[in-house]
Design a protein around this motif. Structure first.
Motif, PDB file in Angstrom:
ATOM      1  N   GLU A 156      45.773  16.130  81.201  1.00  0.00           N
ATOM      2  CA  GLU A 156      46.024  14.827  80.600  1.00  0.00           C
ATOM      3  C   GLU A 156      44.740  14.042  80.358  1.00  0.00           C
TER       4      GLU A 156
ATOM      5  N   HIS B  85      58.355  35.363  90.106  1.00  0.00           N
ATOM      6  CA  HIS B  85      58.008  34.592  91.307  1.00  0.00           C
ATOM      7  C   HIS B  85      58.890  35.004  92.496  1.00  0.00           C
TER       8      HIS B  85
ATOM      9  N   CYS C  63      57.281  26.354  88.543  1.00  0.00           N
ATOM     10  CA  CYS C  63      58.532  27.005  88.939  1.00  0.00           C
ATOM     11  C   CYS C  63      58.414  27.550  90.357  1.00  0.00           C
TER      12      CYS C  63
ATOM     13  N   GLY D 176      50.093  28.015  90.009  1.00  0.00           N
ATOM     14  CA  GLY D 176      50.539  28.622  88.748  1.00  0.00           C
ATOM     15  C   GLY D 176      49.361  28.787  87.795  1.00  0.00           C
ATOM     16  N   ASP D 177      49.543  29.576  86.734  1.00  0.00           N
ATOM     17  CA  ASP D 177      48.398  29.834  85.847  1.00  0.00           C
ATOM     18  C   ASP D 177      48.039  28.632  84.980  1.00  0.00           C
ATOM     19  N   SER D 178      49.040  27.850  84.554  1.00  0.00           N
ATOM     20  CA  SER D 178      48.698  26.650  83.788  1.00  0.00           C
ATOM     21  C   SER D 178      47.965  25.660  84.692  1.00  0.00           C
ATOM     22  N   THR D 179      48.455  25.561  85.916  1.00  0.00           N
ATOM     23  CA  THR D 179      47.848  24.621  86.868  1.00  0.00           C
ATOM     24  C   THR D 179      46.430  25.057  87.242  1.00  0.00           C
TER      25      THR D 179
ATOM     26  N   ASN E   7      52.450  33.811  85.164  1.00  0.00           N
ATOM     27  CA  ASN E   7      53.579  34.256  84.334  1.00  0.00           C
ATOM     28  C   ASN E   7      53.292  34.104  82.847  1.00  0.00           C
TER      29      ASN E   7
ATOM     30  N   THR F 128      52.571  31.557  81.032  1.00  0.00           N
ATOM     31  CA  THR F 128      53.054  30.384  80.299  1.00  0.00           C
ATOM     32  C   THR F 128      53.148  29.180  81.233  1.00  0.00           C
TER      33      THR F 128
ATOM     34  N   ALA G 181      55.695  27.445  82.495  1.00  0.00           N
ATOM     35  CA  ALA G 181      57.135  27.722  82.444  1.00  0.00           C
ATOM     36  C   ALA G 181      57.994  26.490  82.703  1.00  0.00           C
ATOM     37  N   MET G 182      57.663  25.779  83.749  1.00  0.00           N
ATOM     38  CA  MET G 182      58.604  24.758  84.206  1.00  0.00           C
ATOM     39  C   MET G 182      58.887  23.680  83.169  1.00  0.00           C
TER      40      MET G 182
END
Ligand SMILES: Cc1ncc(C[n+]2csc(CCOP(=O)(O)OP(=O)(O)O)c2C)c(N)n1
Length: 626
Positions: A69, A387, A410, A452-455, A481, A483, A485-486
């Motif tokens: 952000e 997961h 997720c 997660g991968d985005s995080t 994963n 993407t 995802a969540m």
């Protein structure tokens, strides 16, 4: 019938049923937004969904999914001081990440205009808290606009763009979950011809843009002066108005009034129809700075006023202080119950607040009030989710007393039964920092963290670099994963959908991580072994536990012409009812029947077979599809 994007981009005025987020996207096109950036998060991602539905060759705007952000905000800032009308949007807690740059925006001359859309989430429907970002706006000297409905969101967006461009300042357009997701029939306007080809107009003379040392004070003065101008705009704004269905002069007895903003305005209006006496409502949807003269008049016109705002007591304190300064006699009260500071204020809850205050006007027996916060459904990972396999395998490797740190995504669902992993959570990317803290002075309990991968790209890296520097002794599992995802499968730097895929392995290698293993999460035995090794490694170790998001994968498969559904089945004569598939693996596709047998719900099962290896007697097989 017109395609969605054709409706969205129809140049002519038209009327139709649209979700709040889509209506805001349409308003962006009508206002000629040039540069739009975001990082995904509920309740706003459908704004991007709408914008990205427009085929690239037809887009008159530039859209960017930023890595987080703060970056999204900086992109909008840079574009705006170059003359572009810019928009940035993200969810409530996204503002915490953006804040370091965002708090400076109020000091700047934003030549092209800049709208910051915040998706606040009263009720924490999809957030880790329900922070009230009206506080942040005050800290940043940025005006706030809060529509009550999709129609108002559409109309107000166009209005706030004009304010932002006219005064070359940032504005906060605060949406809340229900305004984003509600649908309404909306009359849309025209999409103007795009402005002539844009030439970059950055000129440092429009600044200063460098708030250091003494320059801070003149800039702060500009921000404060602009708030005075905004207060005048707020006095005359059509979004700040009195709803007085019967007219004040017709009211005999006590003159009662309510002050509200945002979504509760609609809840209150609904209740006023059923009130036993006419009660007025002052709607303040241009809610910061507050229109002091309008409020003074309203208070003087009433004997008693109650302020009903969603979440914190923000307007309340300002209005009470105004009344004190101006020696206003009206009795001003607010919500008395602490529970009323939490959650969304729908019509039942606002009725209860009004009833507690004026029981003769809003008798309590009229409404049967149901309490909020009582949703018993535990969130679950999807059938086939990689997961789940990861949690199942990792659990086998954890020694007694191990501490597991969760992160956002997720995989936060690993906290729930039957995995019970990821025991604390602060914010996106916190896991490596928190895990490092848990290792200090700790020689006995192993620490394992998830991300997660985005995080990883969003906010994970600084703490990972810190762990490398200090060689903090914990294991980080990257739950890859492919993407985000969540929040609905948005791309990220490692997904390969935007530019070239940025490899997490290579990033880790380049910063000096010495233990890196990669494994497909469906290879549960291997994953268990890698985790054991990683936990034994003397220092910081990373295991990349990878499997594509199966929800995304299946959506693609199901659309294929030759798609044949697959399922697993429990071979009844082999099943010894160890129930690992249910009690430990926890796939929702398995059903435990009253007679103790286990069967498969084929509506849920996707036939991925990740469950098969969990059965000690190999009683789960692929079903022969007829
Ligand atoms: C600061 C912040 N921005 C956005 C979000 C919304 N959000 C929650 S989970 C999530 C996705 C995380 O994706 P990833 O790390 O890849 O995990 P996955 O859901 O794919 O398992 C996002 C963006 C948030 N909670 N906090």
């Amino acid at each position: 019938m017109k395609k969605f994007y054709e409706q969205l981009t129809d140049k002519q005025p038209w009327q139709g049923l649209f979700m709040g987020n889509y209506a805001v996207a349409r308003a962006m096109l009508e206002s000629g937004a040039d540069v739009i950036s975001s990082y995904p998060g509920s309740p706003t991602p459908e704004i991007a969904e709408a914008l990205l539905s427009v085929p690239e060759e037809l887009r008159k705007f530039h859209f960017e999914w930023a890595t987080n952000e703060k970056v999204a905000t900086e992109i909008a800032f840079g574009a705006s001081i170059n003359g572009h009308l810019s928009v940035v949007f993200f969810k409530s807690v996204g503002l915490n990440v953006a804040s370091d740059s965002l708090v400076q925006l109020g000091l700047m001359n934003l030549i092209g205009g800049l709208v910051i859309i915040l998706g606040d989430d009263p009720g924490a429907n999809s957030s880790q808290n329900e922070q009230d970002n009206r506080h942040f706006a005050r800290m940043s000297y940025i005006p706030v606009f809060e529509p009550s409905s999709p129609t108002e969101a559409y109309q107000m967006f166009i209005y706030v763009v004009n304010i932002s461009r006219k005064y070359q300042m940032p504005v906060i357009f605060r949406l809340t979950t229900h305004v984003c997701h509600a649908k309404e029939v909306i009359q849309f306007g025209q999409i103007p011809e795009p402005r002539s080809k844009f030439s970059p107009s950055f000129d440092r003379k429009n600044g200063p843009y460098l708030p250091i040392t003494k320059a801070v004070f003149p800039l702060k003065k500009i921000a404060l002066d602009r708030l005075d101008i905004m207060e005048m705009e707020s006095e005359i704004s059509v979004f700040n108005k009195v709803h007085s269905p019967f007219g004040l002069e017709q009211i005999s007895g006590r003159r009662l009034g309510i002050v509200s903003s945002s979504m509760p305005v609609l809840s209150i209006l609904e209740n006023l129809d059923k009130a036993k006496q006419p009660v007025d409502l002052l709607q303040l949807n241009f809610s910061f700075p507050l229109p002091k003269e309008k409020i003074t008049k309203y208070l003087n016109d009433h004997d008693e006023v109650i302020i009903i705002e969603e979440l914190d007591r923000v307007m309340e304190f300002e209005i009470k202080s105004l009344a004190y300064d101006r020696n206003i006699k009206c009795r001003i009260s607010s919500r008395t119950d602490k529970a009323d500071l939490m959650g969304e204020l729908g019509s039942e809850r606002t009725w209860k607040i009004l009833s507690d205050k004026w029981s003769d006007v809003f008798p309590s027996e009229i409404e049967n009030i149901s309490l909020p916060f009582n949703n018993p459904r535990i969130p679950q990972m999807c059938p086939g989710c990689g997961h789940r396999s990861a949690f199942h395998a990792i659990k086998q490797a954890l020694p007694e007393g191990a501490i597991t740190v969760g992160d956002i995504g997720c995989h936060s669902l690993g906290f729930f039964k039957p995995y019970n992993m990821g025991e604390m959570l602060l914010s996106m990317g916190h896991s490596s920092g928190t895990a490092a803290g848990l290792t200090i002075g700790n020689k006995t309990r192993k620490v394992l963290a998830f991300i997660g991968d985005s995080t990883f790209f969003h906010a994970g890296l600084p703490a990972i670099i810190n762990a490398v520097l200090y060689n903090h002794h914990f294991t980080l599992v990257v739950m890859e994963n492919g993407t985000t995802a969540m929040t609905g499968h948005q791309p990220h730097p490692g997904s390969g959908e935007i530019g070239d895929k940025i490899s997490i392995d290579k990033v880790l290698e380049s910063i000096g991580v010495k233990f890196i293993r990669r494994v497909d999460t469906y290879q549960q035995k291997q994953l268990t072994e890698h985790i054991k090794d990683a936990l034994e490694f003397d220092g910081f170790s990373v295991v990349i536990a990878s499997h594509p998001c199966m929800l995304k994968f299946m959506r693609v498969q199901r659309k294929k012409e030759n798609y044949v559904p697959k399922h697993v089945e429990v071979v009844q004569d082999k099943c010894e009812k160890h129930l690992i598939c249910i009690d430990k693996f926890g796939c929702p596709s398995f059903i435990k029947n009253e007679d103790g047998s286990v069967t498969v719900n084929e509506d849920l099962c996707i036939g991925d077979g990740s469950c098969r290896q969990t059965c000690p007697v190999s009683a789960i097989g692929f079903k022969k599809e007829i």
